[in-house]
Structure formats: C-alpha cells, structure tokens
Design a protein around this motif. Sequence first.
Motif, PDB file in Angstrom:
ATOM      1  N   THR A 252       0.836  -1.186   0.000  1.00 25.55           N
ATOM      2  CA  THR A 252       0.000   0.000   0.000  1.00 25.55           C
ATOM      3  C   THR A 252       0.877   1.244   0.000  1.00 25.55           C
TER       4      THR A 252
ATOM      5  N   ALA B   5      -1.169   5.257  10.899  1.00 24.45           N
ATOM      6  CA  ALA B   5      -1.854   5.278   9.608  1.00 24.45           C
ATOM      7  C   ALA B   5      -3.309   5.711   9.766  1.00 24.45           C
TER       8      ALA B   5
ATOM      9  N   PHE C 204       1.395   4.878   0.909  1.00 27.51           N
ATOM     10  CA  PHE C 204       0.929   5.917   1.803  1.00 27.51           C
ATOM     11  C   PHE C 204       1.576   7.232   1.424  1.00 27.51           C
TER      12      PHE C 204
ATOM     13  N   ASN D 200      -4.983   8.245   1.928  1.00 30.35           N
ATOM     14  CA  ASN D 200      -4.156   7.160   2.454  1.00 30.35           C
ATOM     15  C   ASN D 200      -2.824   7.730   2.921  1.00 30.35           C
ATOM     16  N   ALA D 201      -2.711   7.925   4.231  1.00 34.85           N
ATOM     17  CA  ALA D 201      -1.520   8.592   4.757  1.00 34.85           C
ATOM     18  C   ALA D 201      -1.076   7.962   6.068  1.00 34.85           C
ATOM     19  N   ARG D 202       0.199   8.197   6.387  1.00 30.63           N
ATOM     20  CA  ARG D 202       0.724   7.777   7.688  1.00 30.63           C
ATOM     21  C   ARG D 202       1.838   8.719   8.092  1.00 30.63           C
TER      22      ARG D 202
END
Length: 182
Positions: free
Chosen positions: A25, A107, A27, A99-101
């Motif tokens: 994924t 996350a 991020f 979609n970030a962390r």
Amino acid sequence: MKNIQISITVFLTLISINCNKVQNTNFVMIKEGIGIEKVIVGKTTFNDIVLTYGKEYNKINHLNYSYEINYSKLGLAFYYKYADKTKTIYAIKLKSPFNARTHKGIALGRSKMEDVISIYGPPKWRTTEKGKTWWNEYKGIEFHVEKDKSLPEFPLNEGIHIKKTIIQIDIESKNNYQNTLF
C-alpha cells in the motif's frame, strides 16, 4: 488428487496476492508540523493547492475567521485565514479515503488511538460541545477518533475511545501551533 493440488496452489496464490496488496500500500507521508507531499503549512498558498489538486472543491467560510478548501472526494481539506491576502495554508485536514501515515507509523483509518499514545506520549484529549470527534493533540499534529454516541458526551470515557481507529489527522505548523482549524 491433481485437482486438489491445483486448488491448493490457486488458493495459496490468491492469499499471496492479497497479502502483497496490503504490504505494498502506498501511503502519503505526513510530516508533523510541516505538511504532506509538496504542501507545506505556512508556505503553500490557496493558488498552489488549486494547481496541485484541481478546481473540484467546496469553499467553506468559517465565520469570517478562515476558509476551508475541501476536496471531499480525496479526503483532503486545507485552511487559510479569512484576512490573509496571501491565502497561505495554515492547516491541513486528512480523512478517508486519503491514504496517509506519519513517519512514526500511525496510519489514517488503520491505527488506533492507543497506538498514537504509545508512540507520541501522554494524551491531551480535546473535543467541542456537540462535536463529532475526540482528539489528542501533539506539537504540529492532531489525531481524531469518532465520539461514541451511545455514551454521554461528557466526561470522556477514555477506555472506549482509546480503542477507536483514527478517522482524521490534522496538521498545523510546529512554529505557530494554535489548535484552531476554523
């Protein structure tokens, strides 16, 4: 017997593909007190945002204090002060489907508030009357969880909310930390 071996091989292949999707994924990295991607709080302007993310946004006036440039389809919102002629972004709000962390591994939409507290330190719980979230604030960043509507609004039931998933992350300048999106 061959049919069973083929079925097992197909099954294992499908599991492997699904596992790889989760692991691979992509991020967007959140930089606490700084921003995301090329957006830097305190430097990036409204015009830069429109050039980067396009013209499909809602502009919301928050009581002549600030404007929110909301890209709800992206899960992004950017804020600049009403009186700021340069329209410099002072805060960023991230929500699903974004979609970030953080660089520390928290996350959006996956980590729990207990993860935040174990990594960022003791909580400083905040909310507003009739607000939809409880949040913890740290220098340059805030982590939000949904309020449990089955409970009284006050006082906070930390045991319940600490287990909830992060639904929103706000980024503000470390140098000009104010705890005010609007």
